[in-house]
Design a protein around this motif. Structure first.
Motif, PDB file in Angstrom:
ATOM      1  N   ASP A  63      -3.619 -11.333  14.727  1.00 55.56           N
ATOM      2  CA  ASP A  63      -3.697 -12.398  16.460  1.00 55.56           C
ATOM      3  C   ASP A  63      -5.010 -13.493  16.029  1.00 55.56           C
ATOM      4  OD1 ASP A  63      -3.854 -12.265  19.134  1.00 55.56           O
ATOM      5  OD2 ASP A  63      -4.643 -10.624  19.791  1.00 55.56           O
ATOM      6  N   ASP A  64      -3.408 -14.722  16.486  1.00 52.20           N
ATOM      7  CA  ASP A  64      -4.010 -15.345  16.160  1.00 52.20           C
ATOM      8  C   ASP A  64      -4.680 -16.053  17.358  1.00 52.20           C
ATOM      9  OD1 ASP A  64      -2.319 -16.888  14.131  1.00 52.20           O
ATOM     10  OD2 ASP A  64      -0.518 -16.977  15.695  1.00 52.20           O
ATOM     11  N   ASN A  65      -5.480 -15.111  18.108  1.00 50.09           N
ATOM     12  CA  ASN A  65      -6.250 -15.663  19.529  1.00 50.09           C
ATOM     13  C   ASN A  65      -7.519 -15.515  19.282  1.00 50.09           C
ATOM     14  OD1 ASN A  65      -4.216 -16.413  21.210  1.00 50.09           O
ATOM     15  ND2 ASN A  65      -3.298 -14.205  21.733  1.00 50.09           N
ATOM     16  N   VAL A  66      -7.513 -14.297  17.771  1.00 53.19           N
ATOM     17  CA  VAL A  66      -9.279 -14.019  17.494  1.00 53.19           C
ATOM     18  C   VAL A  66      -8.893 -13.824  16.152  1.00 53.19           C
ATOM     19  CG1 VAL A  66      -9.035 -11.788  19.476  1.00 53.19           C
ATOM     20  CG2 VAL A  66      -7.909 -11.380  16.984  1.00 53.19           C
ATOM     21  N   LYS A  67      -7.703 -14.696  15.613  1.00 49.69           N
ATOM     22  CA  LYS A  67      -7.927 -14.700  14.459  1.00 49.69           C
ATOM     23  C   LYS A  67      -8.129 -13.929  13.742  1.00 49.69           C
ATOM     24  CE  LYS A  67      -6.728 -18.831  15.000  1.00 49.69           C
ATOM     25  NZ  LYS A  67      -5.689 -19.594  14.541  1.00 49.69           N
ATOM     26  N   GLU A  68      -7.486 -11.967  14.303  1.00 46.54           N
ATOM     27  CA  GLU A  68      -8.004 -11.025  12.943  1.00 46.54           C
ATOM     28  C   GLU A  68      -7.098 -10.272  13.375  1.00 46.54           C
ATOM     29  OE1 GLU A  68     -11.645  -8.868  15.771  1.00 46.54           O
ATOM     30  OE2 GLU A  68     -12.382 -10.195  14.642  1.00 46.54           O
ATOM     31  N   ARG A 229      -7.218   0.357   2.634  1.00 47.46           N
ATOM     32  CA  ARG A 229      -7.413  -0.744   1.021  1.00 47.46           C
ATOM     33  C   ARG A 229      -6.970  -2.237   1.953  1.00 47.46           C
ATOM     34  NH1 ARG A 229      -5.857   1.376  -4.814  1.00 47.46           N
ATOM     35  NH2 ARG A 229      -6.974   3.501  -5.163  1.00 47.46           N
ATOM     36  N   ILE A 230      -6.050  -1.962   2.849  1.00 46.06           N
ATOM     37  CA  ILE A 230      -5.229  -2.856   3.525  1.00 46.06           C
ATOM     38  C   ILE A 230      -6.257  -3.550   4.202  1.00 46.06           C
ATOM     39  CG2 ILE A 230      -3.478  -4.020   4.271  1.00 46.06           C
ATOM     40  CD1 ILE A 230      -1.431  -2.639   2.471  1.00 46.06           C
ATOM     41  N   LYS A 231      -6.513  -2.196   5.007  1.00 45.42           N
ATOM     42  CA  LYS A 231      -6.777  -2.423   6.784  1.00 45.42           C
ATOM     43  C   LYS A 231      -8.768  -2.986   5.700  1.00 45.42           C
ATOM     44  CE  LYS A 231      -4.855   0.133   9.846  1.00 45.42           C
ATOM     45  NZ  LYS A 231      -5.358   1.017  10.245  1.00 45.42           N
ATOM     46  N   ALA A 232      -9.022  -2.500   4.686  1.00 43.62           N
ATOM     47  CA  ALA A 232     -10.926  -2.382   3.966  1.00 43.62           C
ATOM     48  C   ALA A 232     -10.626  -4.504   3.959  1.00 43.62           C
ATOM     49  CB  ALA A 232     -10.625  -2.059   2.953  1.00 43.62           C
ATOM     50  N   ALA A 233      -9.304  -4.778   3.010  1.00 42.42           N
ATOM     51  CA  ALA A 233      -9.174  -5.962   2.911  1.00 42.42           C
ATOM     52  C   ALA A 233      -9.490  -6.906   3.520  1.00 42.42           C
ATOM     53  CB  ALA A 233      -8.260  -5.929   1.384  1.00 42.42           C
ATOM     54  N   LYS A 236     -12.062  -8.047   9.869  1.00 40.28           N
ATOM     55  CA  LYS A 236     -13.671  -8.181  10.037  1.00 40.28           C
ATOM     56  C   LYS A 236     -14.864  -8.015   9.345  1.00 40.28           C
ATOM     57  CE  LYS A 236     -15.768 -10.585  13.672  1.00 40.28           C
ATOM     58  NZ  LYS A 236     -16.419 -10.562  15.287  1.00 40.28           N
ATOM     59  N   GLY A 237     -15.184  -8.995   8.577  1.00 44.82           N
ATOM     60  CA  GLY A 237     -16.285  -8.888   8.303  1.00 44.82           C
ATOM     61  C   GLY A 237     -16.360  -7.789   6.845  1.00 44.82           C
ATOM     62  N   ALA A 238     -15.146  -7.704   6.165  1.00 41.02           N
ATOM     63  CA  ALA A 238     -14.291  -7.426   4.428  1.00 41.02           C
ATOM     64  C   ALA A 238     -14.979  -8.707   3.664  1.00 41.02           C
ATOM     65  CB  ALA A 238     -12.930  -7.509   4.457  1.00 41.02           C
ATOM     66  N   THR A 239     -15.812  -8.009   2.595  1.00 33.05           N
ATOM     67  CA  THR A 239     -16.082  -9.033   1.647  1.00 33.05           C
ATOM     68  C   THR A 239     -14.609  -9.069   0.366  1.00 33.05           C
ATOM     69  OG1 THR A 239     -16.999  -7.187   0.787  1.00 33.05           O
ATOM     70  CG2 THR A 239     -18.684  -7.780   2.213  1.00 33.05           C
ATOM     71  N   GLY A 240     -15.665 -10.178  -0.161  1.00 30.01           N
ATOM     72  CA  GLY A 240     -14.356  -9.957  -1.288  1.00 30.01           C
ATOM     73  C   GLY A 240     -13.602 -11.766  -1.183  1.00 30.01           C
TER      74      GLY A 240
END
Length: 626
Positions: A63-68, A229-233, A236-240
């Motif tokens: 979503d371009d509005n919330v950038k996530e 895995r893709i959702k985790a990466a 929002k707040g995903a590390t790495g």
């Protein structure tokens, strides 16, 4: 007549989604191929897809509005179409990145998407028809279907001006990279405790617009592992690394595409080492004893030697004495005959040969003194270097059986599955790397991406090469394991063949001893039969003499007739009394012999009739009264 615009063509194609892939606008494959795809999809839809309204398709969009990324789950075509096209229709452009995750409850169950939902999504994004080839192996199945099918298909269009579908309203420039492929990996499985591993596949379709940077992914997998895995990466707040969720520029969008490919490439490589370790351990546990098993011995079916009792054989005089005694008892009464015959059968028959007597046990010795110093080293198993010589037989549970051979055959089939899968993964990764190398060298590929993605592309190439190298190592290890399996299978077959030969020898030896014993029994019974025949003749003579005198004895006893009467030293002979005696005795004697003859003939005839009736029933197949 005006030419309809691309947006009008897309709207018309979406209205005809039910006939996918015949409704595709840009048909780069022959029409008969599209017809074949349509017929195959219609034929297998009941096995692959669930009912509309019972689906669970996860949509993961940037979503371009919330950038996530935002998540949505739809269960029917009525929910999916407005989500893809917007309300009103085609009122907003495609998101920068969209994932559609298709999964099932398990790897051999229906995909949780209906056929109507799938063709609607494929039509909206104008997915190439070849992607259906990677969907067909999924669905309800008892055993894996189309297990070895693998491949990579691409229809990239980089020419300028564009030759693809140009729909500015959706952010589609007509210049895009399009490909679909499948990869396989091995995963742990909890459904089977005896074999906790399963080879599973993932099918992927991907498109990337090289002008607008918009990308679309459709991922098909039996479980939700790749989705997680893709959702985790990308959440929002995903590390790495942040390359998976950065889309502010064309460079970042393309880098995200390469990073997503690497997520799938890593999955196809990560568990093979541990699966091969498990295969090798199971093989060693099942066959390692074959290297130390002692096969130069009798089979465990006969744990004791077949030794007859150590006694002298019976002499002919002893047999004659036994038969004479039995004959004497036979002539006394019938009951004694039965008891004597039974007693003879219960006597033990001794063989005329025997093994030498076993040595007497030695007297007990005093216990050895307690050991002093460190304990002795452990004793190696029998047959291994350094093991003490032993003649003891292995335990019954250590004997190899046909079940062990079946188990090794099962291991060999599992190992044979690995090599083609690894080879297919290597080929697909190599094709993917070479395809992107070709794209980077293409003059039609945007210079902005070429110049700014050199580091990301070099990392992609290096990482893919590492995965290919690792898969090649696992393939070489699989070849070694296959050779080991073949060798152990041959060894086990040889052990079983040796055991079968030794068992046959032991059975032959036992049968020979039994035959000799039966020969002695037959000889003894033959002697008894001859003596019995001789005494039967004597019995008949005695019977006839008895029958001859029986009437006279009976009459004289009844009448008490004095035919010759001696009184005062004077004989008084009564001819009349003799005549009466003979007149009565002779008819009774004739009557007695006649009655005996009639009963004898009647009994003999009845026996013959009975034998004839039995023969007739046997000839007709009736054994009920036999």
């Amino acid at each position: 007549m005006s030419i309809p615009s691309d947006i009008a063509l897309l709207i018309e194609s979406c209205k005809q989604a039910a006939i996918f892939p015949r409704n595709l606008i840009d048909k780069l494959v022959p029409q008969h191929h599209l017809d074949a795809y349509f017929a195959r999809l219609d034929n297998q839809s009941s096995r692959i897809f669930c009912e509309d309204g019972k689906a669970a398709v996860d949509i993961w969009e940037y979503d371009d509005n919330v950038k996530e990324f935002q998540s949505t789950c739809v269960s029917s075509g009525m929910e999916l179409v407005p989500r893809l096209e917007g309300v009103p229709r085609f009122s907003h452009d495609d998101p920068r990145c969209r994932f559609l995750f298709l999964h099932a409850f398990h790897s051999r169950d229906y995909l949780r998407i209906s056929k109507e939902m799938l063709v609607a999504a494929l039509t909206h994004h104008q997915v190439m028809a070849a992607f259906l080839d990677f969907v067909f192996p999924f669905g309800m199945q008892e055993h894996p279907q189309d297990f070895y099918f693998s491949g990579l298909r691409e229809e990239s269009r980089l020419q300028s001006p564009p030759c693809g579908l140009v729909v500015p309203e959706l952010g589609r420039s007509g210049r895009e990279i399009r490909m679909c492929y499948n990869l396989k990996s091995v995963e742990t499985s909890k459904s089977n405790r005896d074999w906790p591993w399963s080879i599973r596949q993932t099918a992927v379709y991907h498109s990337f617009d090289v002008e607008t940077g918009k990308s679309f992914w459709m991922v098909v997998k039996g479980s939700e592992l790749i989705k997680a895995r893709i959702k985790a990466a990308t959440s929002k707040g995903a590390t790495g690394s942040t390359s998976l969720k950065s889309f502010s520029s064309m460079t970042q969008a393309f880098a995200s595409t390469l990073a997503t490919h690497l997520v799938l490439c890593d999955w196809c490589d990560e568990e093979w080492r541990w699966y091969l370790n498990y295969l090798e351990k199971r093989l060693q546990d099942a066959t390692r004893r074959g290297l130390a098993i002692i096969i130069d011995k009798d089979p465990s079916l006969f744990n004791e030697r077949i030794e007859p009792e150590i006694k002298s054989p019976p002499s002919p005089s002893r047999i004659r004495r036994t038969v004479t005694e039995i004959t004497r008892r036979t002539l006394s009464t019938t009951s004694r005959l039965t008891r004597s015959s039974t007693g003879l059968q219960e006597q033990k028959i001794q063989t005329p040969f025997a093994y030498p007597p076993a040595a007497l046990p030695s007297p007990p010795q005093s216990p050895p003194p307690p050991p002093s110093g460190p304990p002795p080293p452990p004793i190696p198993p029998p047959g291994m270097p350094g093991a003490p010589p032993t003649d003891k037989r292995m335990a019954d549970d250590e004997d190899f059986t046909f079940k062990n051979l079946q188990l090794v055959q099962f291991f060999q089939e599992k190992a044979n599955e690995v090599a083609p899968v690894l080879e297919a993964n290597i080929d697909i990764l190599t094709e993917m790397k070479e395809h992107y190398q070709f794209i980077f060298k293409s003059p039609d590929f945007p210079d902005e991406i070429k110049d700014n993605c050199q580091a990301e592309f070099a990392h992609f190439e290096k990482h893919v090469n590492q995965i290919i190298t690792d898969l090649q190592r696992q393939k070489s290890r699989t070849a070694i394991l296959q050779t080991l399996l073949g060798d152990r299978k041959s060894l086990l077959y040889g052990i079983l063949n040796k055991q079968a030969i030794e068992t046959s020898k032991a059975l032959t030896k036992k049968a020979q001893i039994s035959t000799e014993r039966m020969g002695l029994v037959t000889d003894s019974m033959h002697e008894i039969a001859k003596k019995t025949k001789q005494e039967t003749v004597s019995m008949k003579i005695i019977t006839l003499v008895t029958l001859f005198f029986l009437p006279g004895t009976f009459i004289s006893t009844i009448m008490s007739t004095d035919i010759v009467h001696v009184t005062k030293n004077k004989e008084d002979f009564s001819l009349r009394a003799l005549q009466i005696y003979l007149a009565v005795t002779i008819p009774f004697m004739v009557l007695t012999f006649g009655a005996w003859r009639v009963l004898y003939v009647f009994t003999r005839k009845r026996g013959r009739n009975t034998e004839k009736e039995k023969g007739r029933r046997v000839a007709s197949g009736d054994y009920s009264m036999v």
